[in-house]
Scaffold this active site. Sequence first.
Site, PDB file in Angstrom:
ATOM      1  N   SER A 243      93.426  11.758  -4.783  1.00 32.73           N
ATOM      2  CA  SER A 243      92.146  11.066  -4.779  1.00 32.73           C
ATOM      3  C   SER A 243      91.322  11.458  -3.560  1.00 32.73           C
ATOM      4  CB  SER A 243      92.370   9.550  -4.768  1.00 32.73           C
ATOM      5  OG  SER A 243      92.933   9.144  -3.529  1.00 32.73           O
ATOM      6  N   GLU A 264      92.183  19.385  -2.694  1.00 30.95           N
ATOM      7  CA  GLU A 264      91.785  19.387  -4.103  1.00 30.95           C
ATOM      8  C   GLU A 264      91.745  17.933  -4.543  1.00 30.95           C
ATOM      9  OE1 GLU A 264      90.707  21.865  -5.599  1.00 30.95           O
ATOM     10  OE2 GLU A 264      91.574  23.645  -4.666  1.00 30.95           O
ATOM     11  N   CYS A 298      92.039  16.014 -12.946  1.00 29.51           N
ATOM     12  CA  CYS A 298      90.868  16.053 -12.066  1.00 29.51           C
ATOM     13  C   CYS A 298      89.722  16.790 -12.724  1.00 29.51           C
ATOM     14  CB  CYS A 298      91.233  16.692 -10.724  1.00 29.51           C
ATOM     15  SG  CYS A 298      91.994  18.312 -10.873  1.00 29.51           S
TER      16      CYS A 298
END
Length: 512
Positions: A243, A264, A298
């Site tokens: 996150s 990332e 994601c």
Amino acid sequence: MERIQDILETLGIQQLNNGISTGTSGKPGNGGVLDSFSPVDGKRIAQINVASRADYDSVVEKAVEAYKVWKLIPAPKRGETVRQMGEELRKFKSALGTLVSYEMGKSLQEGLGEVQEMIDICDFAVGVSRQLYGLTMHSERPLHRMYEQWHPIGVVGIISAFNFPVAVWSWNSMLAWVCGDVCIWKPSEKTPLTALACQNIIKTVLENNEVPEGVSCIVTGGREVGEWLASDHRVALVSATGSTRMGKSVAEAVARRLGKSLLELGGNNAIIVTPHADLNVAIPGIVFGAVGTAGQRCTSTRRVIVQTDVYEEVKQRLIRAYAQLRIGNPLETHIHVGPLIDQAAVDQYLVTVEKVKEAGGHFIVEPQVLSGNDFLSGCYVAPCVAEVSNDYAIVKQETFAPILYLIKYNDLEKAIAMQNDVPQGLSSAIFTLNIRESELFLSQSGSDCGIANVNIGTSGAEIGGAFGGEKETGGGRESGSDAWKAYMRRQTNTINYGTALPLAQGIKFEIE
């Protein structure tokens, strides 16, 4: 469960498993016990002994010592070791892919695909091991030569997330290893068994190639293990996937000691559909992007921004497509959508649904928590679609669930502005057969994301391209292209092979 027990045995996982490994050996940790539950049926798969701080320090010390040896092994030989790892992963693809599906909850096809990503990055890294190129530059001084070379940086800490429990580790580790680094992996506490399975799979390769113990390390545990890595000056680079909140915490801790971080983080990915789109291609791309991995990628598609003239047709096609989705046990090959990872994810799904309704959104495919004999874990939810405005606060947030927002636009430039008007900047896509529209989308005035696709969805990146995004996605790049440079340090060299000492910029410094 009988099938799962056979797979655990194949992968060398016992009911009470070691939680610390330095490559060729493993031992129980002294930091307590972690239970791994499957979101598929809610059953406990195994218990794992997790690391204490003393265990962690012992692993780092072994990694530091291993680095002194590993960095001196020629890069092509390191690449050969990674090539053999790829061969072992091929042998265990079915078993490991099934465990990924069962422990994480993604469909079996996606689990197998994730292992294939690992195999692919091994192949890519083998090539990189012979292409760690520097540049040669012309010196302004006579009888001087300038060039740059790349050296390994040392210990690389890898913090991975539950949604891709093994692939992202391999993106980092395989490249780091051919670069001459050593790796310490902190897997998600929600998916620790797949990590230990990976270590078991490559163990024979490490032993056969006499790789120093400590080149490949795993330390299981919770948030505190990530905090230890982030604050540890012995760890040159921390690559963290998760996150945005977690990434900011890691980045701050690493920056305080002037270390390096590769992040990332979150995505809030949009697909723009223009009047020139081939909807027979666009609709499957939208649906897979939105519901694949139950919306827990994601790169999952969160928003679909549709031009007014084709809005109603896209809307009706999505309603029909969602009616065809099969939800259930992801180990069954005909299933499209498995469970969310845990009850907390279900709770967040419900909170988000309420916020959408409070903001004025209208669901055209209704949300629902599913119950019954096929959904025993309580983690199964129905993928849903809501008509919203892009300026809703909840739309600008990333929710790891299969909730798709449908948004209307008139002008393409305004559609691109809407796409970019979120804090995240990972993946994006446009569906159009109009070259002017696609080129505008890819131009400096177009998508501000690290990934911008034309006539394919937002998810499903290939390992050949550098993966990552901008803004609150963190700015990191992993996997293909020249992402290997993140795992090395650049050194500029100047060699004087003459008999005088001319200075740069024509500076004179005379001394007898």
